[in-house]
Design an enzyme around this catalytic site. Sequence first.
Site, PDB file in Angstrom:
ATOM      1  N   ARG A  47     -21.727  20.020 -25.807  1.00 52.87           N
ATOM      2  CA  ARG A  47     -21.620  20.589 -26.821  1.00 52.87           C
ATOM      3  C   ARG A  47     -20.358  20.520 -26.342  1.00 52.87           C
ATOM      4  O   ARG A  47     -18.920  20.246 -27.299  1.00 52.87           O
ATOM      5  CB  ARG A  47     -22.083  21.808 -27.916  1.00 52.87           C
ATOM      6  CG  ARG A  47     -23.510  21.516 -28.394  1.00 52.87           C
ATOM      7  CD  ARG A  47     -23.977  22.507 -29.359  1.00 52.87           C
ATOM      8  NE  ARG A  47     -23.199  22.895 -30.025  1.00 52.87           N
ATOM      9  CZ  ARG A  47     -24.107  22.402 -31.369  1.00 52.87           C
ATOM     10  NH1 ARG A  47     -25.024  22.391 -31.934  1.00 52.87           N
ATOM     11  NH2 ARG A  47     -23.029  23.053 -32.895  1.00 52.87           N
ATOM     12  N   ASP A  90     -22.606  16.288 -30.365  1.00 51.73           N
ATOM     13  CA  ASP A  90     -23.185  17.387 -30.986  1.00 51.73           C
ATOM     14  C   ASP A  90     -25.209  16.471 -32.077  1.00 51.73           C
ATOM     15  O   ASP A  90     -24.674  15.645 -32.419  1.00 51.73           O
ATOM     16  CB  ASP A  90     -22.630  17.633 -32.727  1.00 51.73           C
ATOM     17  CG  ASP A  90     -23.322  18.644 -33.006  1.00 51.73           C
ATOM     18  OD1 ASP A  90     -25.389  19.184 -33.169  1.00 51.73           O
ATOM     19  OD2 ASP A  90     -22.898  19.384 -34.314  1.00 51.73           O
ATOM     20  N   LYS A 145     -38.951  19.746 -19.569  1.00 51.46           N
ATOM     21  CA  LYS A 145     -39.640  20.627 -20.259  1.00 51.46           C
ATOM     22  C   LYS A 145     -38.749  21.867 -21.858  1.00 51.46           C
ATOM     23  O   LYS A 145     -37.137  21.681 -20.621  1.00 51.46           O
ATOM     24  CB  LYS A 145     -40.558  21.667 -19.587  1.00 51.46           C
ATOM     25  CG  LYS A 145     -39.794  22.850 -18.680  1.00 51.46           C
ATOM     26  CD  LYS A 145     -40.747  23.575 -17.735  1.00 51.46           C
ATOM     27  CE  LYS A 145     -41.316  24.761 -18.384  1.00 51.46           C
ATOM     28  NZ  LYS A 145     -40.805  25.953 -17.589  1.00 51.46           N
ATOM     29  N   ASP A 174     -41.990  16.848 -14.290  1.00 52.06           N
ATOM     30  CA  ASP A 174     -42.418  18.432 -13.732  1.00 52.06           C
ATOM     31  C   ASP A 174     -42.105  19.228 -12.143  1.00 52.06           C
ATOM     32  O   ASP A 174     -42.350  18.264 -11.903  1.00 52.06           O
ATOM     33  CB  ASP A 174     -43.790  18.750 -14.385  1.00 52.06           C
ATOM     34  CG  ASP A 174     -44.160  19.799 -13.890  1.00 52.06           C
ATOM     35  OD1 ASP A 174     -44.212  21.066 -12.768  1.00 52.06           O
ATOM     36  OD2 ASP A 174     -45.758  20.305 -14.074  1.00 52.06           O
ATOM     37  N   HIS A 175     -40.853  19.419 -12.167  1.00 52.35           N
ATOM     38  CA  HIS A 175     -40.232  20.004 -11.299  1.00 52.35           C
ATOM     39  C   HIS A 175     -41.148  20.730  -9.755  1.00 52.35           C
ATOM     40  O   HIS A 175     -41.217  20.063  -8.524  1.00 52.35           O
ATOM     41  CB  HIS A 175     -39.099  20.841 -11.000  1.00 52.35           C
ATOM     42  CG  HIS A 175     -39.381  22.095 -11.022  1.00 52.35           C
ATOM     43  ND1 HIS A 175     -39.638  22.785 -12.028  1.00 52.35           N
ATOM     44  CD2 HIS A 175     -39.017  23.185 -10.220  1.00 52.35           C
ATOM     45  CE1 HIS A 175     -39.566  24.364 -11.974  1.00 52.35           C
ATOM     46  NE2 HIS A 175     -39.707  24.094 -10.995  1.00 52.35           N
ATOM     47  N   LYS A 179     -41.721  18.556  -5.301  1.00 52.99           N
ATOM     48  CA  LYS A 179     -41.831  20.126  -4.775  1.00 52.99           C
ATOM     49  C   LYS A 179     -42.360  19.085  -3.598  1.00 52.99           C
ATOM     50  O   LYS A 179     -43.239  18.913  -3.551  1.00 52.99           O
ATOM     51  CB  LYS A 179     -41.974  20.596  -4.909  1.00 52.99           C
ATOM     52  CG  LYS A 179     -41.113  21.905  -5.932  1.00 52.99           C
ATOM     53  CD  LYS A 179     -42.317  22.930  -5.604  1.00 52.99           C
ATOM     54  CE  LYS A 179     -41.392  23.882  -7.107  1.00 52.99           C
ATOM     55  NZ  LYS A 179     -39.964  24.723  -6.630  1.00 52.99           N
ATOM     56  N   ASP A 232     -44.768  28.865 -20.170  1.00 48.35           N
ATOM     57  CA  ASP A 232     -43.972  28.556 -19.393  1.00 48.35           C
ATOM     58  C   ASP A 232     -44.545  27.995 -17.741  1.00 48.35           C
ATOM     59  O   ASP A 232     -43.774  27.208 -17.272  1.00 48.35           O
ATOM     60  CB  ASP A 232     -43.200  29.264 -18.555  1.00 48.35           C
ATOM     61  CG  ASP A 232     -42.460  29.453 -17.926  1.00 48.35           C
ATOM     62  OD1 ASP A 232     -41.824  28.327 -18.286  1.00 48.35           O
ATOM     63  OD2 ASP A 232     -41.641  30.318 -17.669  1.00 48.35           O
ATOM     64  N   HIS A 237     -46.889  23.125 -14.093  1.00 46.67           N
ATOM     65  CA  HIS A 237     -46.971  23.308 -13.306  1.00 46.67           C
ATOM     66  C   HIS A 237     -48.420  23.707 -12.681  1.00 46.67           C
ATOM     67  O   HIS A 237     -48.740  23.162 -11.697  1.00 46.67           O
ATOM     68  CB  HIS A 237     -45.915  24.761 -12.508  1.00 46.67           C
ATOM     69  CG  HIS A 237     -44.291  24.942 -12.793  1.00 46.67           C
ATOM     70  ND1 HIS A 237     -44.184  23.214 -13.483  1.00 46.67           N
ATOM     71  CD2 HIS A 237     -43.773  25.591 -13.409  1.00 46.67           C
ATOM     72  CE1 HIS A 237     -42.986  23.669 -13.437  1.00 46.67           C
ATOM     73  NE2 HIS A 237     -42.718  24.914 -14.264  1.00 46.67           N
TER      74      HIS A 237
HETATM   75  C1  BG6 Z   1     -39.469  26.840 -14.552  1.00 43.70           C
HETATM   76  C2  BG6 Z   1     -39.887  27.603 -15.305  1.00 43.70           C
HETATM   77  O1  BG6 Z   1     -40.320  25.783 -15.453  1.00 43.70           O
HETATM   78  O2  BG6 Z   1     -39.979  26.971 -13.421  1.00 43.70           O
HETATM   79  C3  BG6 Z   1     -39.074  29.729 -14.327  1.00 43.70           C
HETATM   80  O3  BG6 Z   1     -39.250  27.984 -16.835  1.00 43.70           O
HETATM   81  C4  BG6 Z   1     -39.813  29.280 -13.753  1.00 43.70           C
HETATM   82  O4  BG6 Z   1     -39.710  30.834 -15.571  1.00 43.70           O
HETATM   83  C5  BG6 Z   1     -40.068  28.283 -12.527  1.00 43.70           C
HETATM   84  O5  BG6 Z   1     -39.481  30.403 -13.173  1.00 43.70           O
HETATM   85  C6  BG6 Z   1     -40.026  28.217 -11.114  1.00 43.70           C
HETATM   86  O6  BG6 Z   1     -39.433  27.755 -10.390  1.00 43.70           O
HETATM   87  P1  BG6 Z   1     -39.359  27.530  -9.262  1.00 43.70           P
HETATM   88  O7  BG6 Z   1     -39.474  26.094  -8.453  1.00 43.70           O
HETATM   89  O8  BG6 Z   1     -38.248  28.755  -8.756  1.00 43.70           O
HETATM   90  O9  BG6 Z   1     -41.061  27.843  -8.614  1.00 43.70           O
END
Ligand code: BG6
Length: 487
Positions: A47, A90, A145, A174-175, A179, A232, A237
């Site tokens: 924005r 926007d 997410k 999903d990060h 890893k 969360d 994860h």
């Molecule tokens: C995120 C959550 O997806 O992952 C956060 O929203 C959390 O709350 C984070 O702190 C943790 O990620 P990492 O890579 O630091 O373990």
Amino acid sequence: MERNPVGKLLLFGATGDLAQRMLLPSLYGLHADGLLPEGLTITGSARSELDDKGFRKFAKEALDEFLPKDRSDEKAVGGFLDRLFYQSADLSDLKTFQPLADKVGDVSGGLAIFLSTAPSLFEPAVKGLKTVGLAGDTVRIGLEKPLGYDLASSREINDTVASVFPEDRIFRIDHYLGKETVQNILSLRFGNSFFEPVWNAQGIDNVQITIAETVGLEDRAGYYEGAGALRDMVANHMLQLLALIAMEPPARYDMTAVRDEKAKVFRSLRQMKPEDVPSLTVTGQYLGGAVNGAIVKSYDEELGKDSNVETFVAIKAHIDNWRWQGVPFYIRTGKRMAVRRSEIAIQFKPVPHSMFVGRGGLLQPNTLIIRLQPEEYIELLVMAKEPGLDRDGVRLREVPLKLSLDAEFAGTRRRIAYERLLLDLIEGDQTLFVRRDEVEAQWTWIDAIRAGWDANGTKPKHYPSGTWGPSTAIALTERDGVTWQDD
Ligand code: BG6
């Protein structure tokens, strides 16, 4: 795997926290190592009213702040900034999209879009992109997410996105899957022959998965109050980690085989009945206390009001399939805990008969520890005889057989998760992205837990910051004669 790189990247949420901390430093890392396609342009959008120059300045400041000093190279930074462009938008306003399309220009060479915005903007965003020709065959979309807050809302988002993009062009992030150590679970399980024969209910007594964080709310009240630890961390994860530990061996390392096996695990999770939820789950919320020597406030104080949102959750889960019958999977995650640690502990069954009993030797069942962060190692606790003549009895001790991945690969740079995921998005490899059926099976299981909390009026138990959560979390495993692996 065939790579199909795009020529352009469009980053929504480009001035947000994730962009500053992760996305821009990750893209720079790829650029500096010559991994971004030649000529790839990156158009940032948010924005904020910025022009190209303003966005380059913003990006430079983000790199100065978040890039490790040894990675920053003036020439490379200059080259990276030259790739950046900006168009303010926007997403709730349909008129925003044409100028955006004009700025991005021709997408026949491929466009990858990264959408890191509030879920309420997903629908206008994908529809708007379609109207201006930014959703055609050459365009793929990455979604960050939260992808909903329960099954119904996640379906709605999935339906909306599916009305514009087919599944093979949707990349749900999903990060944790980006890893290095998480991917290493696959190498450990499927690259070695000796684990598989005992990797089942005959060999394993229980599995523990812990993601403990020391951070608190971190200015994310707006999001976290609507989420809590279950949505969360567990809904994504932690369930992904559980799936990688529990899945059957995929036939190939590709997006179909790996995701098929994970999805089967999610579908095999035992659904909790409301009346069982109180004995299978524990929720907590942090009070004030001390973390890493610093005094910290309670969740309610940080928030500025009373809340019933859980910042800690522990769950005893079961996977109802042949391999895992009767093996509990204990999962726990929390904010403001004693230490920052992500770890999986596999507790093997004891030996069927101990020959040492008559001579006083005590055995402990073997444990395999997979430490994901902050350190990266794999440790197998094995029984060994203490040196001596054993005239007063055999003394046995548990000793670690430890493989430090930090030390073993000391010369190799660890990439942050988003480097890997952004490159996979740019090159079109979906293996480490979450498929729709996975997400929906995850929510189905999570929703049953939430329904159980609602039906039982469950309120989180308070725990002091800097501890391992409420004492009831200890009782959750101790009832089964199991102790959390805490040291
Ligand atoms: C995120 C959550 O997806 O992952 C956060 O929203 C959390 O709350 C984070 O702190 C943790 O990620 P990492 O890579 O630091 O373990």
